[in-house]
Design an enzyme around this catalytic site. Structure first.
Site, PDB file in Angstrom:
ATOM      1  N   HIS A   8       0.817  -1.211   0.000  1.00  0.00           N
ATOM      2  CA  HIS A   8       0.000   0.000   0.000  1.00  0.00           C
ATOM      3  C   HIS A   8       0.851   1.261   0.000  1.00  0.00           C
ATOM      4  O   HIS A   8       2.036   1.222   0.306  1.00  0.00           O
ATOM      5  CB  HIS A   8      -0.983   0.023   1.186  1.00  0.00           C
ATOM      6  CG  HIS A   8      -0.364   0.077   2.552  1.00  0.00           C
ATOM      7  ND1 HIS A   8      -0.133  -1.042   3.320  1.00  0.00           N
ATOM      8  CD2 HIS A   8       0.060   1.117   3.306  1.00  0.00           C
ATOM      9  CE1 HIS A   8       0.388  -0.690   4.487  1.00  0.00           C
ATOM     10  NE2 HIS A   8       0.531   0.625   4.498  1.00  0.00           N
ATOM     11  N   HIS A  83       3.825   7.354   3.356  1.00  0.00           N
ATOM     12  CA  HIS A  83       4.762   6.225   3.361  1.00  0.00           C
ATOM     13  C   HIS A  83       4.402   5.231   2.261  1.00  0.00           C
ATOM     14  O   HIS A  83       3.305   5.275   1.712  1.00  0.00           O
ATOM     15  CB  HIS A  83       4.805   5.527   4.734  1.00  0.00           C
ATOM     16  CG  HIS A  83       3.539   4.825   5.144  1.00  0.00           C
ATOM     17  ND1 HIS A  83       2.547   5.438   5.874  1.00  0.00           N
ATOM     18  CD2 HIS A  83       3.097   3.553   4.935  1.00  0.00           C
ATOM     19  CE1 HIS A  83       1.563   4.583   6.100  1.00  0.00           C
ATOM     20  NE2 HIS A  83       1.870   3.415   5.526  1.00  0.00           N
ATOM     21  N   GLU A 132       7.457   1.376   5.208  1.00  0.00           N
ATOM     22  CA  GLU A 132       6.867   0.364   6.086  1.00  0.00           C
ATOM     23  C   GLU A 132       7.182  -1.006   5.488  1.00  0.00           C
ATOM     24  O   GLU A 132       7.002  -1.223   4.285  1.00  0.00           O
ATOM     25  CB  GLU A 132       5.348   0.575   6.157  1.00  0.00           C
ATOM     26  CG  GLU A 132       4.615  -0.471   7.006  1.00  0.00           C
ATOM     27  CD  GLU A 132       3.098  -0.236   7.012  1.00  0.00           C
ATOM     28  OE1 GLU A 132       2.634   0.859   6.644  1.00  0.00           O
ATOM     29  OE2 GLU A 132       2.382  -1.192   7.376  1.00  0.00           O
TER      30      GLU A 132
HETATM   31  C1  LIG Z   1      -2.449   1.885   9.831  1.00  0.00           C
HETATM   32  C2  LIG Z   1      -1.383   1.192  10.590  1.00  0.00           C
HETATM   33  C3  LIG Z   1      -0.062   1.031   9.857  1.00  0.00           C
HETATM   34  C4  LIG Z   1      -0.256   0.017   8.741  1.00  0.00           C
HETATM   35  O1  LIG Z   1      -0.577  -1.147   9.099  1.00  0.00           O
HETATM   36  O2  LIG Z   1      -0.155   0.321   7.550  1.00  0.00           O
HETATM   37  C5  LIG Z   1       0.485   2.356   9.404  1.00  0.00           C
HETATM   38  O3  LIG Z   1       0.794   2.630   8.292  1.00  0.00           O
HETATM   39  S1  LIG Z   1       0.685   3.518  10.703  1.00  0.00           S
HETATM   40  C6  LIG Z   1       1.351   4.965   9.900  1.00  0.00           C
HETATM   41  C7  LIG Z   1       1.780   5.939  10.913  1.00  0.00           C
HETATM   42  N1  LIG Z   1       2.929   5.465  11.673  1.00  0.00           N
HETATM   43  C8  LIG Z   1       4.180   5.861  11.444  1.00  0.00           C
HETATM   44  O4  LIG Z   1       4.441   6.702  10.573  1.00  0.00           O
HETATM   45  C9  LIG Z   1       5.242   5.278  12.352  1.00  0.00           C
HETATM   46  C10 LIG Z   1       6.651   5.709  11.961  1.00  0.00           C
HETATM   47  N2  LIG Z   1       6.788   7.176  11.882  1.00  0.00           N
HETATM   48  C11 LIG Z   1       7.546   7.882  12.760  1.00  0.00           C
HETATM   49  O5  LIG Z   1       8.187   7.341  13.653  1.00  0.00           O
HETATM   50  C12 LIG Z   1       7.549   9.381  12.576  1.00  0.00           C
HETATM   51  O6  LIG Z   1       6.410   9.793  11.864  1.00  0.00           O
HETATM   52  C13 LIG Z   1       8.831   9.888  11.808  1.00  0.00           C
HETATM   53  C14 LIG Z   1       8.974   9.263  10.435  1.00  0.00           C
HETATM   54  C15 LIG Z   1      10.091   9.624  12.664  1.00  0.00           C
HETATM   55  C16 LIG Z   1       8.688  11.414  11.604  1.00  0.00           C
HETATM   56  O7  LIG Z   1       8.498  12.000  12.858  1.00  0.00           O
HETATM   57  P1  LIG Z   1       8.113  13.556  12.934  1.00  0.00           P
HETATM   58  O8  LIG Z   1       8.200  13.948  14.379  1.00  0.00           O
HETATM   59  O9  LIG Z   1       6.842  13.805  12.212  1.00  0.00           O
HETATM   60  O10 LIG Z   1       9.198  14.275  12.089  1.00  0.00           O
HETATM   61  P2  LIG Z   1      10.740  14.536  12.367  1.00  0.00           P
HETATM   62  O11 LIG Z   1      10.922  15.948  12.760  1.00  0.00           O
HETATM   63  O12 LIG Z   1      11.362  13.507  13.259  1.00  0.00           O
HETATM   64  O13 LIG Z   1      11.292  14.345  10.891  1.00  0.00           O
HETATM   65  C17 LIG Z   1      12.650  14.117  10.635  1.00  0.00           C
HETATM   66  C18 LIG Z   1      12.875  14.381   9.158  1.00  0.00           C
HETATM   67  O14 LIG Z   1      12.161  13.418   8.371  1.00  0.00           O
HETATM   68  C19 LIG Z   1      11.235  14.079   7.501  1.00  0.00           C
HETATM   69  N3  LIG Z   1       9.998  13.297   7.454  1.00  0.00           N
HETATM   70  C20 LIG Z   1       9.138  13.121   8.460  1.00  0.00           C
HETATM   71  N4  LIG Z   1       8.116  12.344   8.077  1.00  0.00           N
HETATM   72  C21 LIG Z   1       8.337  12.051   6.782  1.00  0.00           C
HETATM   73  C22 LIG Z   1       7.605  11.297   5.831  1.00  0.00           C
HETATM   74  N5  LIG Z   1       6.441  10.709   6.149  1.00  0.00           N
HETATM   75  N6  LIG Z   1       8.119  11.167   4.594  1.00  0.00           N
HETATM   76  C23 LIG Z   1       9.308  11.756   4.248  1.00  0.00           C
HETATM   77  N7  LIG Z   1      10.051  12.507   5.142  1.00  0.00           N
HETATM   78  C24 LIG Z   1       9.544  12.636   6.368  1.00  0.00           C
HETATM   79  C25 LIG Z   1      11.012  15.431   8.121  1.00  0.00           C
HETATM   80  O15 LIG Z   1      10.599  16.344   7.138  1.00  0.00           O
HETATM   81  C26 LIG Z   1      12.370  15.755   8.689  1.00  0.00           C
HETATM   82  O16 LIG Z   1      13.200  16.207   7.650  1.00  0.00           O
HETATM   83  P3  LIG Z   1      14.185  17.446   7.837  1.00  0.00           P
HETATM   84  O17 LIG Z   1      13.334  18.635   8.125  1.00  0.00           O
HETATM   85  O18 LIG Z   1      14.933  17.543   6.537  1.00  0.00           O
HETATM   86  O19 LIG Z   1      15.088  17.094   9.001  1.00  0.00           O
HETATM   87 CO   LIG Z   2       0.810   1.721   6.329  1.00  0.00          CO
END
Ligand SMILES: CC[C@@H](C(=O)O)C(=O)SCCNC(=O)CCNC(=O)[C@H](O)C(C)(C)COP(=O)(O)OP(=O)(O)OC[C@H]1O[C@@H](n2cnc3c(N)ncnc32)[C@H](O)[C@@H]1OP(=O)(O)O
Ligand SMILES: [Co+2]
Length: 141
Positions: A8, A83, A132
């Site tokens: 997905h 994702h 994922e």
């Molecule tokens: C429905 C259940 C399940 C399934 O069965 O399918 C799911 O899919 S659940 C989906 C939701 N769960 C998750 O996303 C869990 C893992 N995610 C995380 O741990 C956090 O979201 C993260 C990825 C660590 C981001 O945390 P956040 O606090 O929002 O941001 P940061 O400040 O730590 O970001 C660091 C850096 O990464 C960039 N970033 C953040 N999210 C994304 C993204 N989705 N895609 C691409 N890039 C991302 C963010 O812009 C930061 O970049 P810089 O500013 O350049 O440092």
């Molecule tokens: Co998912």
């Protein structure tokens, strides 16, 4: 690591009912599941099924400000691709392989929306794409 089927694409949305209406009315989706809450993942979720068992669109909205989707929506208020999810036959083996490659795994392996174990790999270690990894449901190998 052996690349498996793309299961997905996760799409973060501010309003899941409005997003469902969009996929039905604009994209012509005729198979959208009922939304349900996954408190362990901090999200409300539903699936847009594409024809012939194709890749799903997973619509995600946050259950609270602590949700992993909340930060994304704060940066992208209109929503967007959050994702991608690939299947693997053995989640523990895949996790070990990513760890051995020095990839940052985000949190523990959990049960995901398809009822099989999942984990996430940091976007900064994955060509900018939050990834994922999901164990293929039994009987679909
Ligand atoms: C429905 C259940 C399940 C399934 O069965 O399918 C799911 O899919 S659940 C989906 C939701 N769960 C998750 O996303 C869990 C893992 N995610 C995380 O741990 C956090 O979201 C993260 C990825 C660590 C981001 O945390 P956040 O606090 O929002 O941001 P940061 O400040 O730590 O970001 C660091 C850096 O990464 C960039 N970033 C953040 N999210 C994304 C993204 N989705 N895609 C691409 N890039 C991302 C963010 O812009 C930061 O970049 P810089 O500013 O350049 O440092
Ligand atoms: Co998912």
């Amino acid at each position: 690591m052996q690349l498996g089927r793309m299961n997905h694409v996760g799409v973060a949305v501010p309003d899941i009912e409005e997003a469902i209406a969009f996929y039905r009315n604009v994209m012509g989706a005729d198979d959208v599941t009922e939304p349900f809450d996954l408190p362990e993942q901090g999200v409300r979720v539903c699936f847009v099924n594409t024809p012939n068992g194709g890749t799903q669109v997973e619509l995600l909205s946050p259950l609270s400000d602590q949700s992993p989707v909340a930060g994304f929506l704060a940066r992208n208020p209109a929503g967007g691709q959050h994702h991608i999810c690939f299947e693997v036959p053995d989640i523990a083996a895949a996790r070990s392989e990513f760890e051995a490659m020095g990839k940052r795994i985000l949190g523990p392996t959990r049960i995901g929306a398809h009822g099989t174990p999942i984990f996430f790999v940091h976007p900064k270690d994955m060509q900018g794409q939050l990834t994922e990894i999901m164990e293929t449901p039994k009987g679909e190998h």
